[in-house]
Motif scaffolding. Structure first.
Motif, PDB file in Angstrom:
ATOM      1  N   LEU A 527       0.792  -1.231   0.000  1.00  0.00           N
ATOM      2  CA  LEU A 527       0.000   0.000   0.000  1.00  0.00           C
ATOM      3  C   LEU A 527       0.822   1.279   0.000  1.00  0.00           C
ATOM      4  O   LEU A 527       0.358   2.312  -0.497  1.00  0.00           O
ATOM      5  N   ILE A 528       2.029   1.240   0.556  1.00  0.00           N
ATOM      6  CA  ILE A 528       2.814   2.462   0.683  1.00  0.00           C
ATOM      7  C   ILE A 528       3.775   2.588  -0.502  1.00  0.00           C
ATOM      8  O   ILE A 528       4.607   1.711  -0.747  1.00  0.00           O
ATOM      9  N   ARG A 529       3.655   3.687  -1.224  1.00  0.00           N
ATOM     10  CA  ARG A 529       4.550   3.965  -2.341  1.00  0.00           C
ATOM     11  C   ARG A 529       5.725   4.840  -1.911  1.00  0.00           C
ATOM     12  O   ARG A 529       6.717   4.951  -2.617  1.00  0.00           O
ATOM     13  N   ALA A 530       5.597   5.495  -0.777  1.00  0.00           N
ATOM     14  CA  ALA A 530       6.651   6.385  -0.283  1.00  0.00           C
ATOM     15  C   ALA A 530       7.913   5.589   0.032  1.00  0.00           C
ATOM     16  O   ALA A 530       7.844   4.464   0.532  1.00  0.00           O
ATOM     17  N   GLU A 531       9.063   6.194  -0.270  1.00  0.00           N
ATOM     18  CA  GLU A 531      10.346   5.546   0.025  1.00  0.00           C
ATOM     19  C   GLU A 531      10.877   5.928   1.395  1.00  0.00           C
ATOM     20  O   GLU A 531      11.756   5.257   1.933  1.00  0.00           O
ATOM     21  N   ILE A 532      10.356   7.029   1.968  1.00  0.00           N
ATOM     22  CA  ILE A 532      10.882   7.530   3.239  1.00  0.00           C
ATOM     23  C   ILE A 532       9.734   7.759   4.210  1.00  0.00           C
ATOM     24  O   ILE A 532       8.684   8.291   3.814  1.00  0.00           O
ATOM     25  N   PHE A 533       9.940   7.364   5.462  1.00  0.00           N
ATOM     26  CA  PHE A 533       8.971   7.586   6.529  1.00  0.00           C
ATOM     27  C   PHE A 533       9.562   8.588   7.521  1.00  0.00           C
ATOM     28  O   PHE A 533      10.696   8.405   7.989  1.00  0.00           O
ATOM     29  N   VAL A 534       8.817   9.608   7.843  1.00  0.00           N
ATOM     30  CA  VAL A 534       9.201  10.551   8.886  1.00  0.00           C
ATOM     31  C   VAL A 534       8.217  10.372  10.033  1.00  0.00           C
ATOM     32  O   VAL A 534       7.007  10.566   9.865  1.00  0.00           O
ATOM     33  N   THR A 535       8.714   9.967  11.183  1.00  0.00           N
ATOM     34  CA  THR A 535       7.844   9.686  12.331  1.00  0.00           C
ATOM     35  C   THR A 535       8.384  10.371  13.574  1.00  0.00           C
ATOM     36  O   THR A 535       9.581  10.693  13.665  1.00  0.00           O
ATOM     37  N   LEU A 589      -2.057  12.496  -1.936  1.00  0.00           N
ATOM     38  CA  LEU A 589      -1.995  11.144  -1.379  1.00  0.00           C
ATOM     39  C   LEU A 589      -1.585  10.080  -2.398  1.00  0.00           C
ATOM     40  O   LEU A 589      -0.806   9.183  -2.063  1.00  0.00           O
ATOM     41  N   PRO A 590      -2.048  10.114  -3.650  1.00  0.00           N
ATOM     42  CA  PRO A 590      -1.657   9.059  -4.611  1.00  0.00           C
ATOM     43  C   PRO A 590      -0.153   8.964  -4.841  1.00  0.00           C
ATOM     44  O   PRO A 590       0.334   7.917  -5.279  1.00  0.00           O
ATOM     45  N   ALA A 591       0.586  10.037  -4.560  1.00  0.00           N
ATOM     46  CA  ALA A 591       2.035   9.983  -4.761  1.00  0.00           C
ATOM     47  C   ALA A 591       2.722   9.078  -3.749  1.00  0.00           C
ATOM     48  O   ALA A 591       3.835   8.585  -4.002  1.00  0.00           O
ATOM     49  N   VAL A 592       2.078   8.830  -2.605  1.00  0.00           N
ATOM     50  CA  VAL A 592       2.724   8.054  -1.540  1.00  0.00           C
ATOM     51  C   VAL A 592       1.918   6.837  -1.105  1.00  0.00           C
ATOM     52  O   VAL A 592       2.386   6.045  -0.292  1.00  0.00           O
ATOM     53  N   TYR A 593       0.726   6.655  -1.658  1.00  0.00           N
ATOM     54  CA  TYR A 593      -0.165   5.613  -1.148  1.00  0.00           C
ATOM     55  C   TYR A 593      -0.975   5.017  -2.295  1.00  0.00           C
ATOM     56  O   TYR A 593      -1.403   5.723  -3.205  1.00  0.00           O
ATOM     57  N   THR A 594      -1.180   3.694  -2.242  1.00  0.00           N
ATOM     58  CA  THR A 594      -1.976   2.982  -3.241  1.00  0.00           C
ATOM     59  C   THR A 594      -3.227   2.431  -2.584  1.00  0.00           C
ATOM     60  O   THR A 594      -3.130   1.654  -1.623  1.00  0.00           O
ATOM     61  N   PHE A 595      -4.382   2.809  -3.068  1.00  0.00           N
ATOM     62  CA  PHE A 595      -5.640   2.345  -2.484  1.00  0.00           C
ATOM     63  C   PHE A 595      -5.991   0.945  -2.974  1.00  0.00           C
ATOM     64  O   PHE A 595      -5.801   0.606  -4.149  1.00  0.00           O
ATOM     65  N   GLU A 596      -6.505   0.142  -2.055  1.00  0.00           N
ATOM     66  CA  GLU A 596      -7.151  -1.130  -2.407  1.00  0.00           C
ATOM     67  C   GLU A 596      -8.647  -0.906  -2.202  1.00  0.00           C
ATOM     68  O   GLU A 596      -9.137  -0.905  -1.085  1.00  0.00           O
TER      69      GLU A 596
END
Length: 852
Positions: A527-535, A589-596
């Motif tokens: 589901l996640i297309r992003a390569e980097i997570f900032v938390t 959102l579509p740049a970093v996330y893929t909907f099912e």
């Protein structure tokens, strides 16, 4: 008969001691659990009472419910303080400021393992609940006082410069004082820094806001009456309590959390230890009753009634239970200290008061310890009364009748069926969580007992298979060990069942954790297309400035912040798993996330306007919602909105709940800062290089963590591992008890086979060979328990995972860990056999040959 019971224990000291240990350890876990949780309760109650000492009335924001996703404390308008001061009977009123910020030492934030980092605005002396332990109160900007335990844990002294994370970055402050709350120098993992109130308001964008308003009434004014007067001049967004009511409510919230999670979880593990002990007691008394048939027959021949014989056996059990339970209460104090050390070791430090042994703790420990001992010994005791004196005098153990064997088979089937039914009800049924957990606990106990009773039917083939390589490798000692394990399948089954229970729980935890890790990893990959997570560390909120800094890094295609708040939907009690609203920009959102998608497609993102949402499948199912339906929500701060579902997607792990635009979320929620930021890297950029640049850009926000996709998954797994290792440490007690059970069974078996051992020595067997026979027999028994425990543990885990399959869970078998657990069962067998093997090898040949 009482004298006979006492003499029976005195003459069989080793057997009685080993049996008592099984009871003692289980009771110690129960006692220690209650001592630990009572200490925690008392500590929080003391802190709550200290925080309002001298305060008559407190004004706080009117929260609808407590959120698990609070990014900042809720506040009231600072102008209300002036309104409160004008109320008749108010002597003084002062606003208090509290914000969330992390302590920074040597450039690194202090780990709190999920506990909050508090930044407190300094109060005047009349309203200050803290006590200075060293130094003084902060009086100027960039001065701070620190909780004394935080200073000790991190090597901070007066005059040191430290950092505090804020919404604007890190504020550098000088430590001018150390403080405590009453007798509590520690708040568990929580860090607490006190700074001038005006500076806290400025650094956390809280100008014109207070977290609460404390009120001192005039002399002779009743706090209840004063609170009613103040309530009349306040808006509906604020509420009034007396200081006593506020302290009680705070303490009750903590106690509810302890009572709903910590205490039941620890008692469940203690219950497993008690169940293991019950198998050992049952096995011990079953063997000894068989060995003492002649003694009981002699009593019957001398005129003793069945009731009196029953009294002898139950009297022994009662004495063992009382002595072991009393010792277990004392050992419980040590177990409580062990629990505290374990919590500290994994970073879950919890405040405590001094030793607390409540009367309730003693009563429960005695009832459980004595009750379990008597219950486990009752069947063997009844068996002792049903053997005719003439049959017992023959010296040959009587065989069970066809009727008794048939009844035993029926009982076994009934217990297993009842256990399966209760387990299914607990996992898949409806109803309150407490009733489902109760059904699960009952089902587990019935299943374990049913499996233990039915294991006798598989012991012979299992012993033959397990013993074959031992026999081939070690010759005659291996063959004798295999035959001994097969000789009395009922005894071997019950002995191995003690190990089965503990190992089954360990296997369950391992398989369930592996499934959770696998499911989360799969969801992230799919589901996640992003390569980097900032938390934020410990999943705390990220300052808005960090989002802008990440977005401005060259090579970043999109940096998408996600805000969260918890909801009550259609006035129903909030469910932290499903009832969430994610505020996120739908266009990015579509740049970093893929909907099912379940019902809808990506075109809905362009239509997601104010008051419209996309709802996750579990959210839809929980509230019976479909596309086009409207529903009402309320945030913890009291904000209300009417929302409409545009589509349904599937994601029970990452963006669970529902999704709306930030404007929709902000219309009724005070959430301002994101919980995490998903960063997409442009195709022409190197992801590793961009990650390094983002990390550099966010250097002034040390509470923020930048990770790649793989690193993020490793972080999630490491947090799960900490909990798993804690459970392993607590479950180890069950394995220790089972070790005593194996040793006890072997000791009694050696006593029963004294003549046989003498013959073996007479025909040339060496002491070393006899030790190997006992050791291999123990290993065979332990491996049987290990195999049964593995099968049962995997079965329980599979059922649990199936009940959560709608949340994306799938079975994942950690083969390496399971093999390690089987190896552990071999170690338990070897260790448990050390003392019995030495005793067997020391049997005097002449005495053994004359033994009857």
């Amino acid at each position: 008969m009482t004298a006979l019971a006492v003499r029976g224990i005195a003459e069989r000291k080793l057997r009685s001691a080993l049996t008592a240990v099984a009871v003692l350890l289980g009771v110690a876990m129960i006692t220690g659990t209650y001592i630990e949780t009572d200490q925690i309760r008392n500590a929080f109650e003391d802190i709550s009472e200290q925080s309002v000492e001298g305060i008559d009335v407190i004004v706080t924001p009117d929260e609808t419910f407590t959120s698990s996703f609070t990014s900042e404390p809720t506040t009231v308008d600072a102008r209300l303080a002036g309104r409160v001061r004008g109320v008749d009977g108010v002597a003084a009123a002062e606003g208090q400021v509290t914000a969330f910020g992390r302590l920074v030492v040597d450039g690194k934030t202090v780990e709190t393992m999920g506990a909050p980092g508090l930044v407190l605005g300094a109060s005047s002396e009349r309203f200050d609940p803290s006590e200075i332990a060293a130094g003084r109160k902060p009086a100027a900007d960039n001065e701070a006082a620190l909780l004394s335990q935080n200073a000790e844990d991190n090597g901070i002294e007066l005059g040191d410069r430290i950092g505090v994370t804020t919404r604007r970055g890190v504020a550098r402050v000088t430590v001018v004082g150390l403080f405590t709350f009453g007798e509590a120098g520690s708040l568990g993992g929580t860090t607490a820094v006190e700074m001038p109130a005006a500076q806290v308001q400025r650094l956390f964008d809280l100008r014109g806001r207070f977290s609460s308003i404390s009120v001192i009434g005039e002399l002779g004014v009743d706090p209840g009456e004063l609170s009613r007067r103040i309530e009349a001049v306040l808006p509906g967004s604020a509420r009034v309590q007396t200081g006593e009511e506020n302290a009680q409510e705070s303490a009750d919230e903590i106690n509810d959390q302890i009572g709903s999670f910590l205490t039941p979880a620890l008692l469940a593990l203690a219950g497993a230890a008690v169940l293991v002990g019950a198998f050992i007691i049952f096995n011990t008394f079953s063997i000894t009753v068989t060995q003492r048939m002649r003694e009981f027959a002699m009593l019957r021949a001398l005129g003793a009634t069945r009731r009196q014989v029953l009294g002898v056996v139950t009297g022994e059990a009662l004495l063992v239970g009382i002595i072991a339970s009393a010792a277990g209460i004392g050992a419980g104090v040590g177990f409580a200290k062990l629990l505290n050390a374990l919590f500290d070791a994994v970073g879950f430090g919890i405040p405590q008061t001094g030793l607390v042994v409540a009367p309730r703790t003693i009563v429960i420990a005695l009832v459980v310890g004595v009750g379990v001992t008597l219950a486990a010994a009752m069947v063997p005791a009844l068996r002792a009364t049903r053997v005719p004196p003439v049959a017992a005098m023959s010296g040959v153990p009587p065989r069970a009748s066809a009727r008794s064997r048939r009844l035993a088979a029926i009982l076994t089937a009934v217990l297993a069926a009842a256990g399966a039914a209760l387990t299914v009800q607990g996992l898949f049924g409806s109803g309150p969580a407490t009733s489902k957990l109760g059904a699960l606990a009952g089902g587990a106990i019935f299943l374990f007992v049913g499996i233990a009773l039915s294991a006798r039917y598989v012991v012979r083939p299992l012993a033959a298979v397990i013993g074959y390589p031992i026999e081939r490798a070690f010759g005659t000692p291996g063959r004798l060990a295999r035959e001994n394990a097969e000789r009395n399948p009922g005894r071997t089954a019950i002995t191995s069942a003690a190990l089965m229970v503990g190992l089954a729980l360990v296997v369950f935890v391992a398989v369930f954790a592996a499934a959770l890790k696998s499911s989360i990893g799969r969801q992230v990959d799919e589901l996640i297309r992003a390569e980097i997570f900032v938390t934020g560390e410990d999943f705390q909120a990220i300052p808005a400035g960090a989002v802008k800094a990440a977005a401005n890094v060259p090579g970043v295609e999109a940096a998408v912040p996600t805000l969260f708040d918890q909801l009550e939907v259609n006035a129903e009690k909030s469910n932290v798993v499903t009832d969430l609203l994610v505020g996120v920009d739908p266009s990015r959102l579509p740049a970093v996330y893929t909907f099912e998608w379940v019902d809808g497609d990506d075109s809905l993102l362009g239509e997601l306007g104010r008051g419209q949402t996309l709802i996750e499948e579990q959210f839809a199912n929980a509230h019976d919602l479909g596309v086009g339906d409207t529903y009402r929500v309320e945030s913890p701060s009291g904000g209300r909105a009417k929302l409409r579902a545009l589509g349904i997607y599937r994601d029970p792990t990452i963006l669970q709940g529902s999704i709306a635009s930030p404007a929709t979320l902000s219309s009724f929620s005070p959430a301002r800062d994101p919980i995490f930021v998903l960063v997409a890297v442009s195709d022409s950029a190197d992801a590793a290089q961009v990650e390094a640049e983002v990390t550099k850009a966010l250097g002034r926000f040390p509470s923020v963590t930048v990770e790649s996709r793989a690193e993020y998954q490793e972080t999630i797994e490491s947090r799960l591992d900490q909990i798993v290792y804690l459970l392993y440490a607590l479950l180890a007690m069950s394995l220790v008890i089972s070790l005593f059970g194996i040793a006890n069974s072997l000791f009694l078996s050696i006593h029963e086979r004294t003549g046989e051992l003498g013959v073996l020595r007479a025909i040339g067997a060496t002491r070393g060979q006899l030790r190997r026979v006992i050791r291999y027999e123990s290993v065979i028994t332990s491996v049987i328990g290990g195999l049964l425990g593995t099968v049962v543990g995997v079965g329980f885990a599979w059922l649990g995972i199936e009940s959560l399959s709608e949340f994306g869970f799938g079975l994942s078998i950690p083969v390496g860990q399971l093999l390690a657990f089987l190896a552990l069962s071999v170690v338990v067998g070897v260790v448990g056999a050390i003392a019995p093997a030495r005793r067997a090898s020391r049997v005097d040949v002449l005495d053994a040959l004359h033994y009857e």
